[in-house]
Design an enzyme around this catalytic site. Structure first.
Site, PDB file in Angstrom:
ATOM      1  N   ARG A  24       0.618  -1.329  -0.240  1.00 40.56           N
ATOM      2  CA  ARG A  24       0.082   0.380   0.093  1.00 40.56           C
ATOM      3  C   ARG A  24       0.676   1.120  -0.143  1.00 40.56           C
ATOM      4  NH1 ARG A  24      -0.867   4.907   2.603  1.00 40.56           N
ATOM      5  NH2 ARG A  24      -0.513   3.634   4.383  1.00 40.56           N
ATOM      6  N   ASP A  25       1.546   1.668   0.884  1.00 40.96           N
ATOM      7  CA  ASP A  25       1.919   2.677   1.471  1.00 40.96           C
ATOM      8  C   ASP A  25       3.563   2.894   0.521  1.00 40.96           C
ATOM      9  OD1 ASP A  25       3.249   4.786   2.537  1.00 40.96           O
ATOM     10  OD2 ASP A  25       4.093   4.466   3.777  1.00 40.96           O
ATOM     11  N   HIS A 216       6.380   4.457  12.185  1.00 42.49           N
ATOM     12  CA  HIS A 216       6.567   5.111  11.194  1.00 42.49           C
ATOM     13  C   HIS A 216       7.262   5.821  10.514  1.00 42.49           C
ATOM     14  CE1 HIS A 216       4.382   3.711   7.209  1.00 42.49           C
ATOM     15  NE2 HIS A 216       5.006   4.631   6.730  1.00 42.49           N
ATOM     16  N   HIS A 218      10.323   7.140   8.591  1.00 49.56           N
ATOM     17  CA  HIS A 218      10.831   7.601   6.869  1.00 49.56           C
ATOM     18  C   HIS A 218      12.620   7.856   6.976  1.00 49.56           C
ATOM     19  CE1 HIS A 218       6.637   7.931   4.339  1.00 49.56           C
ATOM     20  NE2 HIS A 218       6.985   6.761   5.311  1.00 49.56           N
ATOM     21  N   CYS A 249       5.584   9.506   0.570  1.00 46.88           N
ATOM     22  CA  CYS A 249       4.125  10.189   0.361  1.00 46.88           C
ATOM     23  C   CYS A 249       4.049  11.035  -0.494  1.00 46.88           C
ATOM     24  CB  CYS A 249       4.009  10.783   1.872  1.00 46.88           C
ATOM     25  SG  CYS A 249       2.830  11.632   2.130  1.00 46.88           S
ATOM     26  N   ASN A 258      10.229   4.188   2.744  1.00 54.70           N
ATOM     27  CA  ASN A 258      10.120   3.468   4.483  1.00 54.70           C
ATOM     28  C   ASN A 258      11.071   3.287   5.150  1.00 54.70           C
ATOM     29  OD1 ASN A 258       7.189   4.597   5.068  1.00 54.70           O
ATOM     30  ND2 ASN A 258       7.466   3.562   2.893  1.00 54.70           N
TER      31      ASN A 258
END
Length: 310
Positions: A24-25, A216, A218, A249, A258
């Site tokens: 997803r991300d 989460h 980065h 993002c 990420n």
């Protein structure tokens, strides 16, 4: 495969649940759209590595994230896999789409800052929370697990450093809505370990159970693993990561990749922390996906271990 020497450190958890966000991300930030069949195979391969939570897709309007416009086609192909498959739902319409396909875990995506709330959701922070209220309430009524993502917890490209009390306020609001867990996002990668520790201490001091907190990070400035270790030292046991280091993002240009799942697994294995993940299979999966994306994986561990096999 070369493996790190296992040397446990005091005060760390014995097991960490990796919340895999690559499908997803990771893929939402790709310029090219990945075919649905490739996405489905990616999720299958990730499940075969032992990952127990794999964020599958997002039920957002295709206009905003065209890379994930195939959510209805993808989810039925993977729904029987032996892993939790959370999906992102931005509003009630997204929730309707997810529930119709049998999704049992959903996530909403809030912001700690006004600037990013406007850029990402075209709403203020409080307006976005009001939009999420019926989404969370309906999901909980349906027996669905809800995760609350909170972006810009440490820094914002428009506003700079984000005060800890502001982040705590929105975290509390998400929990009050009924979210089961939080994911604290360092969306542009500016956090450092002391900042992480300060935020976690304030959250737990305000009554937020550490068991409800995920992180989460980065890796924009190379701090993701250091920040993860700081979170582990404060009792966090859920860590978001993306296979091969995919992602960023699309609504914040300074948000680079990420934390790579392989880099995380390497560190945790060296610390004697169990993840249940087969690193060999994970590296092979990221190498396979990198070939489909026609570029090498940014993960240092993937590069190191895949080169050893050549």
């Amino acid at each position: 495969m070369t493996l790190p020497m296992t040397v446990p450190a005091p005060g760390l958890p014995t097991r960490v649940r990796i919340h895999e966000v690559g499908p997803r991300d990771g893929l939402q930030n790709e310029k090219a759209t990945v075919p649905t069949e490739v996405k489905a195979e990616f999720v299958r391969r990730l499940a075969e590595t032992g990952l127990t939570t794999i964020e599958a897709t997002s039920f957002v309007h295709p206009k905003w994230v065209p890379q994930l416009a195939d959510a209805e086609a993808l989810f039925p192909q993977i729904s029987a896999l032996p892993a939790a498959l959370p999906v992102l739902v931005p509003n009630e319409r997204g929730l309707d789409r997810a529930l119709a396909l049998g999704a049992r875990r959903v996530a909403v995506f809030a912001s700690a800052t006004e600037s990013f709330a406007q850029a990402n959701l075209n709403r203020s922070v409080d307006e976005s929370l009001a939009m999420f209220a019926p989404v969370v309430a309906r999901a909980k009524a349906a027996g669905v697990h809800v995760r609350g993502y909170l972006s810009m917890c440490f820094g914002d490209p428009w506003e700079g450093a984000v005060p800890v009390p502001r982040v705590v306020r929105v975290c509390r609001a998400l929990l009050d809505l009924g979210c089961d867990e939080l994911s604290l996002g360092d969306t542009i990668g500016v956090a450092t370990p002391g900042h992480v520790t300060a935020l976690l201490d304030e959250l737990t001091g305000q009554g937020v159970p550490v068991e409800a907190i995920g992180v989460h990070f980065h890796d924009t400035y190379g701090q993701a693993l250091a920040n993860t270790l700081a979170a582990l030292q404060r009792g966090v046991t859920t860590v978001d990561a993306s296979a091969g280091g995919l992602g960023g993002c699309p609504f914040a240009r300074s948000a680079t990749g990420n934390l790579a799942t392989e880099d995380l697994v390497w560190m945790l294995r060296g610390l004697g922390i169990d993840t249940g993940v087969d690193l060999d299979r994970l590296v092979a999966t990221s190498v396979w996906m990198a070939a489909h994306l026609d570029r090498p994986s940014p993960s240092r561990t993937v590069r190191a271990l895949s080169h050893k096999d050549q």
